[in-house]
Motif scaffolding. Sequence first.
Motif, PDB file in Angstrom:
ATOM      1  N   GLU A 220       0.824  -1.207   0.000  1.00  0.00           N
ATOM      2  CA  GLU A 220       0.000   0.000   0.000  1.00  0.00           C
ATOM      3  C   GLU A 220       0.858   1.257   0.000  1.00  0.00           C
ATOM      4  N   ALA A 221       1.907   1.271   0.808  1.00  0.00           N
ATOM      5  CA  ALA A 221       2.796   2.431   0.846  1.00  0.00           C
ATOM      6  C   ALA A 221       3.550   2.590  -0.476  1.00  0.00           C
ATOM      7  N   THR A 222       3.920   1.468  -1.084  1.00  0.00           N
ATOM      8  CA  THR A 222       4.633   1.536  -2.361  1.00  0.00           C
ATOM      9  C   THR A 222       3.749   2.121  -3.456  1.00  0.00           C
ATOM     10  N   THR A 224       1.344   4.193  -3.056  1.00  0.00           N
ATOM     11  CA  THR A 224       1.132   5.609  -2.792  1.00  0.00           C
ATOM     12  C   THR A 224       2.316   6.453  -3.260  1.00  0.00           C
ATOM     13  N   LEU A 225       3.535   5.962  -3.024  1.00  0.00           N
ATOM     14  CA  LEU A 225       4.730   6.745  -3.326  1.00  0.00           C
ATOM     15  C   LEU A 225       5.355   6.403  -4.673  1.00  0.00           C
ATOM     16  N   LEU A 253       1.172   1.957   8.688  1.00  0.00           N
ATOM     17  CA  LEU A 253       1.233   2.482   7.328  1.00  0.00           C
ATOM     18  C   LEU A 253       2.027   3.784   7.299  1.00  0.00           C
ATOM     19  N   GLN A 254       1.829   4.646   8.302  1.00  0.00           N
ATOM     20  CA  GLN A 254       2.609   5.884   8.385  1.00  0.00           C
ATOM     21  C   GLN A 254       4.090   5.571   8.554  1.00  0.00           C
ATOM     22  N   THR A 256       5.744   2.854   7.532  1.00  0.00           N
ATOM     23  CA  THR A 256       6.276   2.346   6.267  1.00  0.00           C
ATOM     24  C   THR A 256       6.385   3.451   5.230  1.00  0.00           C
ATOM     25  N   THR A 257       5.380   4.329   5.193  1.00  0.00           N
ATOM     26  CA  THR A 257       5.411   5.442   4.236  1.00  0.00           C
ATOM     27  C   THR A 257       6.582   6.368   4.517  1.00  0.00           C
ATOM     28  N   ASN A 258       6.850   6.648   5.784  1.00  0.00           N
ATOM     29  CA  ASN A 258       7.982   7.504   6.132  1.00  0.00           C
ATOM     30  C   ASN A 258       9.303   6.888   5.691  1.00  0.00           C
ATOM     31  N   HIS A 261       9.476   7.113   1.929  1.00  0.00           N
ATOM     32  CA  HIS A 261       9.657   8.507   1.518  1.00  0.00           C
ATOM     33  C   HIS A 261      11.109   8.935   1.711  1.00  0.00           C
TER      34      HIS A 261
END
Length: 361
Positions: A220-222, A224-225, A253-254, A256-258, A261
Amino acid sequence: MSVRLRLTLSYAGFILLAGALLLAVVWVFLLRYVPDAVLIASDPPGRDPGLFVPNRSDLLRAFAPRAAAASAFLLVFGLAGGWFLAGRMLAPLARITDATRMAASGSLSHRIRLPGREDEFRELADAFDGMLARLEAHVAEQRRFAANASHELRTPLTVTQTLLDVARRDPDRDTGQLVDRLHAVNTWAIDLTEALLLLTRADQRSFPRGHVDLSLVAEEATETLLPLAEGRGLTIETSGDIAPTMGSHPLLLQMTTNLLHNAIVHNFPGQGAVWVRTGARGRSVTLTVGNTGEELAPRLVSTLAEPFRRGTGRIHADHVGVGLGLAIVTSITEAHDGTLTVTPRAGDGLIVTVQLPAAPS
């Protein structure tokens, strides 16, 4: 009454009771062989006429004063000895109390360091010293964080004030450009504030927990970014096994997203790569994010998880992000009882590994 006085009275009472029981046993033992009255026949030939044979009354008159004197001695001895022993036993507690008062007054650097053998008081003192050390480190970290946060929050406010002052002095200035710059600065301030709130929420562990699969979170994070990575000419590789854990899906999720990023932003534009791997081993699951990028010294890598830190130091320009990426990752990881490991990659880049407890089957 103080604890020392109560212990003293307890010791003295126990000694007095033990002495009374001992005297009672002696008295009962003697009574078995002493009759109530003694009958003496007329003096036979050869008997001494001055012979005295005591009865129970005579024995009572002789035994009672000495028993009372022995009881009084045991009482005085129990009080004196009990007061001394209680003072010796409670001396470590007095040191712990003094350290507690010093900590309550704001002095967290004091340590008890109780000497002697390993006992309950030693364990309590060592646990208290450990708590003081952790509290001192936490307070120092919070002070640094508050100072850094104040500095970072002051920056967008100062920029906004400067833009407004310029517009006031030059009313004919193009307002469109001013609005665009104010919007950018305001967005920066909002992002920073939201990051601070998220960090506080993670530190307080005030979130519901449920079943979360880190492999799905990574996908999901992949997704998004992915546009950001493609815009910078980077490739993202996602692989791994199912990694079930218990926690908050939004926070994980936050986290992994960080990580993704940071891996995208701090990379080689047009020729860099990012990879994400998940796995499960025994009672733990792992999420690993690696990337290419500038080579960083191990000493600098150890400070990257601090708030408002970057590979090149503190934030000074309009760099992407607000400097809380890895700090938020660290707080979320600790809130989920996990560990975060940041290691420099051989040659260039970083490898960040998050290890969390696996969900019960």
